[in-house]
Structures are given as C-alpha cells and as structure tokens.
Design a protein around this motif. Sequence first.
Motif, PDB file in Angstrom:
ATOM      1  N   LEU A 245       0.860  -1.179   0.000  1.00 20.91           N
ATOM      2  CA  LEU A 245       0.000   0.000   0.000  1.00 20.91           C
ATOM      3  C   LEU A 245       0.894   1.225   0.000  1.00 20.91           C
ATOM      4  CD1 LEU A 245      -2.485  -0.951   2.880  1.00 20.91           C
ATOM      5  CD2 LEU A 245      -2.639  -1.554   0.461  1.00 20.91           C
ATOM      6  N   THR A 246       0.580   2.209  -0.840  1.00 15.35           N
ATOM      7  CA  THR A 246       1.381   3.430  -0.902  1.00 15.35           C
ATOM      8  C   THR A 246       0.472   4.628  -1.101  1.00 15.35           C
ATOM      9  OG1 THR A 246       3.138   2.168  -1.993  1.00 15.35           O
ATOM     10  CG2 THR A 246       3.341   4.564  -2.028  1.00 15.35           C
ATOM     11  N   ASN A 247       0.709   5.671  -0.330  1.00 19.53           N
ATOM     12  CA  ASN A 247       0.030   6.944  -0.551  1.00 19.53           C
ATOM     13  C   ASN A 247       0.959   7.804  -1.399  1.00 19.53           C
ATOM     14  OD1 ASN A 247      -1.162   9.420  -0.539  1.00 19.53           O
ATOM     15  ND2 ASN A 247      -1.389   9.572   1.673  1.00 19.53           N
ATOM     16  N   ARG A 248       0.660   7.922  -2.679  1.00 17.04           N
ATOM     17  CA  ARG A 248       1.486   8.694  -3.611  1.00 17.04           C
ATOM     18  C   ARG A 248       0.984  10.134  -3.769  1.00 17.04           C
ATOM     19  NH1 ARG A 248       4.802   4.937  -5.521  1.00 17.04           N
ATOM     20  NH2 ARG A 248       4.053   2.836  -5.980  1.00 17.04           N
ATOM     21  N   THR A 249       0.049  10.544  -2.927  1.00 19.82           N
ATOM     22  CA  THR A 249      -0.520  11.889  -3.033  1.00 19.82           C
ATOM     23  C   THR A 249       0.089  12.804  -1.983  1.00 19.82           C
ATOM     24  OG1 THR A 249      -2.369  11.613  -1.472  1.00 19.82           O
ATOM     25  CG2 THR A 249      -2.688  10.762  -3.735  1.00 19.82           C
ATOM     26  N   ASN A 250      -0.369  14.054  -1.986  1.00 22.78           N
ATOM     27  CA  ASN A 250       0.084  15.043  -1.006  1.00 22.78           C
ATOM     28  C   ASN A 250      -0.887  15.191   0.161  1.00 22.78           C
ATOM     29  OD1 ASN A 250       2.452  15.710  -2.404  1.00 22.78           O
ATOM     30  ND2 ASN A 250       1.302  17.035  -3.778  1.00 22.78           N
ATOM     31  N   SER A 251      -1.896  14.323   0.229  1.00 20.73           N
ATOM     32  CA  SER A 251      -2.894  14.375   1.293  1.00 20.73           C
ATOM     33  C   SER A 251      -3.001  13.012   1.968  1.00 20.73           C
ATOM     34  CB  SER A 251      -4.271  14.735   0.713  1.00 20.73           C
ATOM     35  OG  SER A 251      -4.227  15.987   0.075  1.00 20.73           O
ATOM     36  N   PRO A 252      -3.409  12.977   3.228  1.00 20.76           N
ATOM     37  CA  PRO A 252      -3.590  11.687   3.895  1.00 20.76           C
ATOM     38  C   PRO A 252      -4.673  10.856   3.216  1.00 20.76           C
ATOM     39  CG  PRO A 252      -3.629  13.495   5.481  1.00 20.76           C
ATOM     40  CD  PRO A 252      -3.666  14.107   4.118  1.00 20.76           C
ATOM     41  N   VAL A 253      -4.566   9.554   3.350  1.00 22.65           N
ATOM     42  CA  VAL A 253      -5.602   8.636   2.864  1.00 22.65           C
ATOM     43  C   VAL A 253      -6.072   7.813   4.064  1.00 22.65           C
ATOM     44  CG1 VAL A 253      -3.934   6.890   2.115  1.00 22.65           C
ATOM     45  CG2 VAL A 253      -6.206   6.871   1.151  1.00 22.65           C
ATOM     46  N   THR A 254      -7.389   7.616   4.160  1.00 20.46           N
ATOM     47  CA  THR A 254      -7.976   6.844   5.251  1.00 20.46           C
ATOM     48  C   THR A 254      -8.531   5.548   4.681  1.00 20.46           C
ATOM     49  OG1 THR A 254      -8.563   8.895   6.379  1.00 20.46           O
ATOM     50  CG2 THR A 254      -9.632   6.886   7.153  1.00 20.46           C
ATOM     51  N   VAL A 255      -8.137   4.433   5.301  1.00 21.84           N
ATOM     52  CA  VAL A 255      -8.469   3.106   4.777  1.00 21.84           C
ATOM     53  C   VAL A 255      -9.080   2.255   5.888  1.00 21.84           C
ATOM     54  CG1 VAL A 255      -7.506   1.021   3.704  1.00 21.84           C
ATOM     55  CG2 VAL A 255      -6.517   3.246   3.191  1.00 21.84           C
ATOM     56  N   LEU A 256     -10.141   1.541   5.547  1.00 19.30           N
ATOM     57  CA  LEU A 256     -10.748   0.546   6.430  1.00 19.30           C
ATOM     58  C   LEU A 256     -10.189  -0.813   6.050  1.00 19.30           C
ATOM     59  CD1 LEU A 256     -13.165   0.121   8.527  1.00 19.30           C
ATOM     60  CD2 LEU A 256     -14.439  -0.634   6.516  1.00 19.30           C
ATOM     61  N   LEU A 257      -9.750  -1.584   7.032  1.00 20.51           N
ATOM     62  CA  LEU A 257      -9.212  -2.926   6.807  1.00 20.51           C
ATOM     63  C   LEU A 257     -10.081  -3.931   7.535  1.00 20.51           C
ATOM     64  CD1 LEU A 257      -7.040  -5.130   6.160  1.00 20.51           C
ATOM     65  CD2 LEU A 257      -5.835  -4.346   8.210  1.00 20.51           C
ATOM     66  N   VAL A 258     -10.487  -4.979   6.836  1.00 16.64           N
ATOM     67  CA  VAL A 258     -11.208  -6.091   7.442  1.00 16.64           C
ATOM     68  C   VAL A 258     -10.375  -7.336   7.196  1.00 16.64           C
ATOM     69  CG1 VAL A 258     -13.339  -7.438   7.462  1.00 16.64           C
ATOM     70  CG2 VAL A 258     -13.422  -4.975   6.972  1.00 16.64           C
ATOM     71  N   MET A 259     -10.095  -8.072   8.276  1.00 12.19           N
ATOM     72  CA  MET A 259      -9.197  -9.214   8.172  1.00 12.19           C
ATOM     73  C   MET A 259      -9.657 -10.311   9.120  1.00 12.19           C
ATOM     74  SD  MET A 259      -5.110  -8.807   8.373  1.00 12.19           S
ATOM     75  CE  MET A 259      -4.055 -10.220   8.468  1.00 12.19           C
ATOM     76  N   PRO A 260      -9.643 -11.578   8.681  1.00 14.73           N
ATOM     77  CA  PRO A 260     -10.036 -12.651   9.590  1.00 14.73           C
ATOM     78  C   PRO A 260      -9.005 -12.841  10.698  1.00 14.73           C
ATOM     79  CG  PRO A 260      -9.286 -13.563   7.497  1.00 14.73           C
ATOM     80  CD  PRO A 260      -9.277 -12.071   7.358  1.00 14.73           C
ATOM     81  N   LEU A 261      -9.486 -13.330  11.814  1.00  5.93           N
ATOM     82  CA  LEU A 261      -8.578 -13.717  12.881  1.00  5.93           C
ATOM     83  C   LEU A 261      -7.799 -14.946  12.443  1.00  5.93           C
ATOM     84  CD1 LEU A 261     -11.038 -13.421  15.892  1.00  5.93           C
ATOM     85  CD2 LEU A 261      -9.192 -11.840  15.316  1.00  5.93           C
ATOM     86  N   SER A 262      -6.623 -15.132  12.987  1.00  7.12           N
ATOM     87  CA  SER A 262      -5.849 -16.336  12.685  1.00  7.12           C
ATOM     88  C   SER A 262      -6.581 -17.548  13.265  1.00  7.12           C
ATOM     89  CB  SER A 262      -4.445 -16.238  13.286  1.00  7.12           C
ATOM     90  OG  SER A 262      -4.527 -16.310  14.698  1.00  7.12           O
ATOM     91  N   GLU A 263      -6.239 -18.716  12.779  1.00  6.64           N
ATOM     92  CA  GLU A 263      -6.843 -19.949  13.287  1.00  6.64           C
ATOM     93  C   GLU A 263      -6.615 -20.094  14.788  1.00  6.64           C
ATOM     94  OE1 GLU A 263      -9.359 -22.921  13.115  1.00  6.64           O
ATOM     95  OE2 GLU A 263      -8.825 -21.750  11.344  1.00  6.64           O
ATOM     96  N   GLN A 264      -5.430 -19.730  15.259  1.00  9.62           N
ATOM     97  CA  GLN A 264      -5.126 -19.800  16.704  1.00  9.62           C
ATOM     98  C   GLN A 264      -6.051 -18.895  17.500  1.00  9.62           C
ATOM     99  OE1 GLN A 264      -0.976 -18.766  16.665  1.00  9.62           O
ATOM    100  NE2 GLN A 264      -0.343 -20.897  16.880  1.00  9.62           N
ATOM    101  N   GLU A 265      -6.288 -17.668  16.991  1.00 10.06           N
ATOM    102  CA  GLU A 265      -7.163 -16.732  17.697  1.00 10.06           C
ATOM    103  C   GLU A 265      -8.607 -17.257  17.724  1.00 10.06           C
ATOM    104  OE1 GLU A 265      -5.536 -12.304  17.011  1.00 10.06           O
ATOM    105  OE2 GLU A 265      -5.855 -13.471  15.155  1.00 10.06           O
ATOM    106  N   ARG A 266      -9.048 -17.848  16.633  1.00  9.44           N
ATOM    107  CA  ARG A 266     -10.417 -18.385  16.580  1.00  9.44           C
ATOM    108  C   ARG A 266     -10.589 -19.529  17.580  1.00  9.44           C
ATOM    109  NH1 ARG A 266     -11.381 -18.973  10.210  1.00  9.44           N
ATOM    110  NH2 ARG A 266     -10.613 -16.932   9.696  1.00  9.44           N
ATOM    111  N   GLN A 267      -9.611 -20.419  17.654  1.00 13.57           N
ATOM    112  CA  GLN A 267      -9.694 -21.557  18.576  1.00 13.57           C
ATOM    113  C   GLN A 267      -9.656 -21.076  20.022  1.00 13.57           C
ATOM    114  OE1 GLN A 267      -6.584 -24.233  17.405  1.00 13.57           O
ATOM    115  NE2 GLN A 267      -7.631 -24.846  15.530  1.00 13.57           N
ATOM    116  N   ARG A 268      -8.866 -20.051  20.289  1.00 16.22           N
ATOM    117  CA  ARG A 268      -8.742 -19.527  21.652  1.00 16.22           C
ATOM    118  C   ARG A 268     -10.064 -18.923  22.120  1.00 16.22           C
ATOM    119  NH1 ARG A 268      -4.238 -16.024  21.277  1.00 16.22           N
ATOM    120  NH2 ARG A 268      -5.635 -14.431  20.523  1.00 16.22           N
ATOM    121  N   ASP A 269     -10.832 -18.309  21.205  1.00 14.25           N
ATOM    122  CA  ASP A 269     -12.073 -17.645  21.577  1.00 14.25           C
ATOM    123  C   ASP A 269     -13.261 -18.592  21.656  1.00 14.25           C
ATOM    124  OD1 ASP A 269     -10.772 -15.236  21.793  1.00 14.25           O
ATOM    125  OD2 ASP A 269     -11.353 -14.514  19.816  1.00 14.25           O
ATOM    126  N   GLN A 270     -13.086 -19.866  21.354  1.00 12.09           N
ATOM    127  CA  GLN A 270     -14.214 -20.804  21.402  1.00 12.09           C
ATOM    128  C   GLN A 270     -14.367 -21.440  22.751  1.00 12.09           C
ATOM    129  OE1 GLN A 270     -13.754 -23.542  18.146  1.00 12.09           O
ATOM    130  NE2 GLN A 270     -14.276 -22.009  16.647  1.00 12.09           N
TER     131      GLN A 270
END
Length: 119
Positions: free
Chosen positions: A94-119
């Motif tokens: 990811l690169t911001n090639r502009t002269n202004s900030p960019v705001t990004v939303l990220l959605v990412m699954p939990l790792s398998e370890q995190e999913r097992q820990r929360d069950q």
Amino acid sequence: MHVVRFAEAPAYAAPGHHDMAMVRVQGREAGPSSDLWIGVSVIAPGGGTSQSASPQEKMYVVLDGRLSVSNGETEVELGQWDSCRIAGGEDRRLTNRTNSPVTVLLVMPLSEQERQRDQ
C-alpha cells in the motif's frame, strides 16, 4: 452488542508499516470477535507498507483520499469507496502517492489460533 467509540479505539503498530496511524475498531484488543477484526489506518503522504504477504486474506476500503495498491505484478489506484481484496498468501504493498492523507478501512479474519482460543 459491543460498541467502540472511534476516539477510544486502541492504536496498534504492525511490522513493515511506515508513516501510518492505525487503530482497531472491532476485534482483538478492541473487543470480542469470533471471526474477524476491523481497523482504520490513516496513511500520510509517502507512507504505506512494505511488499509482503500474510496467510489471511485482507479487504481494504478507501474511506477518503487515493491509495495505490500493488501485488508485485499489478498496481491500481483506489479512490473513495473503492475496495480491494488481497488473497491469503498474495503479496501486497500500500502506498500513498498523493500530497494528502488517505484513510483506509481494513477487514481481516482472525488467525486460526485466535479463533480456537475464543471458542
């Protein structure tokens, strides 16, 4: 129901990220989640990530500004409300090639370890 006020969202740091302010708005240290976490990043001009891959897929939505996304073979520029999916194991930069900030939303699954820990 679990509410996170943006002003209270916990900040985090990630390897290979520079000139970025990142917070988690749901999941991980922002609260309970069985499957995924959501973050918001503000990328300063010239900021971004190194070219790298992770086992989990990632989904990005540009909330404001313009963001260049590369997978090592193709580079695209995303504008407001544009989105991009990066498959697990796929390189991305990811690169911001502009002269202004960019705001990004990220959605990412939990790792398998995190999913097992929360069950």
